[in-house]
Design an enzyme around this catalytic site. Structure first.
Site, PDB file in Angstrom:
ATOM      1  CD  GLU A   1      23.571  38.289 167.492  1.00  0.00           C
ATOM      2  OE1 GLU A   1      24.586  38.362 166.771  1.00  0.00           O
ATOM      3  OE2 GLU A   1      22.862  39.284 167.765  1.00  0.00           O
ATOM      4  CG  MET A   2      28.532  35.167 169.664  1.00  0.00           C
ATOM      5  SD  MET A   2      29.876  36.314 169.277  1.00  0.00           S
ATOM      6  CE  MET A   2      31.284  35.217 169.389  1.00  0.00           C
TER       7      MET A   2
END
Length: 350
Positions: A145-146
């Protein structure tokens, strides 16, 4: 893989050690001042809001959370924000079957909407986060994700930004902290609400709020289609977990809640999403397999996909073509207002 093989595989998994129970979070309903800030539209009930006792809602905290929510600097290469997968232009989802994270890496599940999470405690499709605060921490260090290598790295990065240090000092009386980041983002997310839909106005006895077809669809929704078995209450979700058969089509399924609890009773269960704004938050199901509401209706009409752990509520419905059309048009009456006012900041702290 046949059901006997799947069941044997699952029984082996069930012998694995269960995950450590999540810490309890004490929730309360909003104060009068918080209700004013939330400004809930018609159809929503503040008495069912879930606000942690240690995270009161303030105007300044909402704004800090909004900045963090849209800021791509929370990711490793400054390309991904919370809003990337939960985009206000797409009903606070991303319009994809499964989300794309840093470097366009593909996740395993669809991004659920943020809308009306104010009324929800457990988060994620599998309920692994006991609050919005805990949910907000997860994607930051998820490599798909990040992509941050650790929470310390992102906190140091934010502390290097004077504008964030000043805002955190004003809101929390501290420098930037992980708990502060999570509390601010969660507070902003609790303001992302939807109400005053055509359905709400009909419930409020406003004449002409919904069409004759939608009235017929509502009756089907409550009765023959059995939707209120799970999509109940003002937020149209029981906030529980169910196995409706998604993904049991001959290959290894996503085991959902079972992966968190290691209890056979939880096999293949996923959290019931709200149906508010359902016409604006596709694609549908935890793996985003259905692009249209009609596909979802057809899935339920055939009784889901059979499996050894299918919920007893899932049965063949035998809906007529007209009933399916009326049900679908009713679902459009659940689109409301409130969340559309939540937009990205024009600038970010420097």
């Amino acid at each position: 893989m046949r059901y006997s093989s799947i069941t044997a595989f699952i029984m082996v998994l069930a012998l694995a050690q269960g995950v450590e129970a999540a810490a309890d979070t004490e929730f309360r309903k909003p104060t009068a001042a918080e209700e004013k800030l939330l400004n809930l539209p018609l159809g929503l009930n503040a008495n069912f809001a879930a606000i942690p006792s240690d995270n009161p809602i303030t105007k300044e905290k909402i704004e800090l959370g909004r900045l963090l929510y849209f800021d791509t600097r929370l990711s490793r290469n400054d390309t991904i924000a919370c809003a990337t997968c939960h985009n206000p232009k797409l009903g606070f989802t991303d319009g994809q079957p499964v989300s794309l994270g840093i470097g366009t890496l593909k996740g395993g599940r669809s991004a659920p909407t943020v809308i009306n999470r104010l009324f929800s405690k457990a988060q994620f499709w599998d309920g692994r986060a006991p609050s919005l605060e805990e949910q907000a921490k997860g994607p930051i260090t998820n490599l798909i994700e990040m992509g941050m290598p650790s929470h310390d790295v992102v906190i140091n990065k934010l502390n290097d930004i004077r504008g964030y240090r000043d805002r955190f000092n004003k809101v929390f009386g501290t420098v930037v902290t992980l708990d502060g980041v999570a509390k601010a983002i969660a507070t902003f997310e609790r303001t992302v609400v939807s109400g005053n839909s055509a359905f709400d106005r009909y419930q409020d006895a406003i004449e002409g709020a919904i069409t004759e077809a939608q009235i017929r669809g509502l009756k089907i929704f409550k009765e023959k289609a059995r939707c209120t078995q799970c999509h109940a209450g003002f937020n149209l979700t029981d906030e529980k977990f169910h196995n409706i058969g998604v993904g049991w089509g001959g290959h290894r399924p996503d085991l959902g809640l079972f992966d968190e609890t290691k209890k056979l009773v939880d096999m293949g269960k996923f959290k019931t999403p709200t149906l508010r704004d359902i016409a604006d938050t596709g694609p549908y199901m935890h793996d985003g397999r259905f692009a249209t509401l009609r596909q979802v209706i057809d899935f339920y009409d055939r009784g889901g996909d059979p499996n050894p752990f299918l919920d007893k509520e899932i049965v063949k419905l035998n809906l007529t073509e007209q009933e399916k059309r009326d049900l679908e048009v009713f679902l459009h009456a659940l689109s409301g207002e409130g969340w559309q006012t939540k937009v990205a900041p024009k600038g970010f702290p420097q």
